[in-house]
Design an enzyme around this catalytic site. Sequence first.
Site, short mmCIF file in Angstrom:
data_model
loop_
_atom_site.label_atom_id
_atom_site.label_comp_id
_atom_site.label_asym_id
_atom_site.label_seq_id
_atom_site.Cartn_x
_atom_site.Cartn_y
_atom_site.Cartn_z
N ASP A 264 0.82 -1.21 0.00
CA ASP A 264 0.00 0.00 0.00
C ASP A 264 0.86 1.27 0.00
OD1 ASP A 264 -1.92 1.92 0.52
OD2 ASP A 264 -2.39 1.21 2.55
N HIS A 437 -3.91 4.19 6.51
CA HIS A 437 -2.76 3.79 5.69
C HIS A 437 -1.45 4.29 6.31
CE1 HIS A 437 -5.68 2.91 2.46
NE2 HIS A 437 -6.29 3.99 2.93
#
Length: 627
Positions: A264, A437
């Site tokens: 990610d 994130h």
Amino acid sequence: MNSAPAPAPAPSHARPNVPRAPRRFERGGRPISHGPRPGGASRRIQRILRRPGIGGPRAERVADYYPELPAENVVRIVPLGGVEEVGRNMVAVDVNGDIIVMDAGFHFKEEEDAPGADYSLPNTSYLEKNRERVRAVIITHGHLDHIGGIPFLMARFGNPPIYTRNLTSIMIQRRQEEYPDVPKPEIVIVEPGQSVTISHTKVKFFPVTHSIPDSMGVSLMTPYGNVVLSGDLKLDHEDGIPSEHEVKTWGELAKDKNLFFIADSTNAERDGFSIPEKRVQQTLDEIIKTVSGRLIIGTFASQFERMMHIIESAEKYGKKIVTEGRSIKNNIEIAERAGLLKIDKSTIIPAQDISNYPPDKLVILCTGAQGEEFAALMRIATKQHKYIQFNERDTVVLSSSVIPGNEVSVQKLKDNLYRNKVTIIHYRSSDVHSTGHGNTGELVWINKQVNAKFFMPGYGYYSMTASHAKAVEQSGRSRESIIMADNGSVIDIIDGETLNVHKQKVPSTPLIVDGFNIGNRQEVVMRDRQSLAKDGMFVIIASVNIKTGKLRKSPDIISRGFIYLRESQNLLNEARILIKKTIEDTTRNMNPIDLDYVKNNLTDVMAGFLFARTNKAPMVIPVLIGM
Ligand SMILES: [Zn+2]
């Protein structure tokens, strides 16, 4: 020997330099009752003016590329979406004769490329071409950029079974209810720590920290080491020291020989460590406990864990909750169905009962912290909500950051809130929001643990994937081991050693979901919308004597989004004269009169005229009535 094989034959929708058919037959799929497709000069001018949009002009398209099957000693990775944007995530791994797909997301509309479309999907042509080898789709978690494409895409490559965790499976099934015509997917529920064998490939799952429960990463075993996909993730940590369970999870993974890691990149433009969600929950808990007066919390429904904690805290302090916004109501129901949220039935009350409770005992949980016009928070702030009105004793918490692109609407929302004289707490003033994130500190730590031979930054716009690459390179990873992929890149690892990124890419033009239609065919509609949005339209209505070809009266002109007619009388007069002349010249000696032909000719002439005079290329639509 590793060079990319020759392109496959052109599929039917590519039209490389095919001579133009006689224009009168070129109706471009438009219903005939709308008249002939505005073509000819108008369209040619637009091609010159407009940068290539979706798919670009047809004439420039070359045959689509499909590589030959990978040899036995090749592990092939094909990102089909999500490496040039946030959303539309999908990666295919082709190994042992099997294709295993990871995630099937969508991307909310981008006005630039597709005005009026709902959302876009990864291009699955590669999977369709190899559909008999697609064995499974593994879904890492329940966010729409990972599950959103499922109802639209699965049938295109043979409805393979979906492997995922419990909450995600409920979210997939719940969403599927909105598409009753689509066959129900076959779902296999898996848990971290478990390994399954899909066709010839053993697959393991591991837990990751993200803003929604049941998030996981995937590790596919190949003879040359594992291909590891992180899913969306961050680290649970205390002042930059990863928590015990993170050390354990990633330590487990570190024991394997890892060949290829995809991770990610969403927050890779931020340094250090992100605020742990725990701290956000503590802050919100404290606010819920201490604020007197009503508390209104605006958040994202995708912040699933936070939503659950807010509800639990409110219950803990004896407060009632009003939920506003369909996505929040849906997710609460899903959390209860999944057994993740256990609250008393009386804790959540309907909005119309709000006046039955003292303000100190009320928490309103709503969507719309991005300033969405019709979402609950904005409706309350602009006094359009049926049951809830703000007053000076209210406290509003904006438990979200501003998504890029939403700055203007968030500003509007804040202004409206301040006009209501409420107290506002937002992420800049207090730890009331954290991302799902990881920042580079977290990403680098994870990268070192996995210690794969090759690394591909995934999930994000190029600026994010590039920042991710830079961060891991600065931490000691060799540049040669980092692969910067585009959607459609074909990455082969030969014998677990040599990297070969094919020169050509498999089709990656996103599929567009527009109302009930999906697919590239929408290009035509999109081009029309772009054209309308850019230069407007110019409609000509003329009645033509079908015997003589003469006009019955001066033609009518309707225009939208092009020029202001009242201030353009000269242009209009000239246009009328030209229309009359063109129609009468074209029909002279024509017997019988072919109105379609006349229309096309008129379109060309008028488009050329309007462009010459205004430097704009409106869509010209002639309506000729034969009388
Ligand atoms: Zn996510």
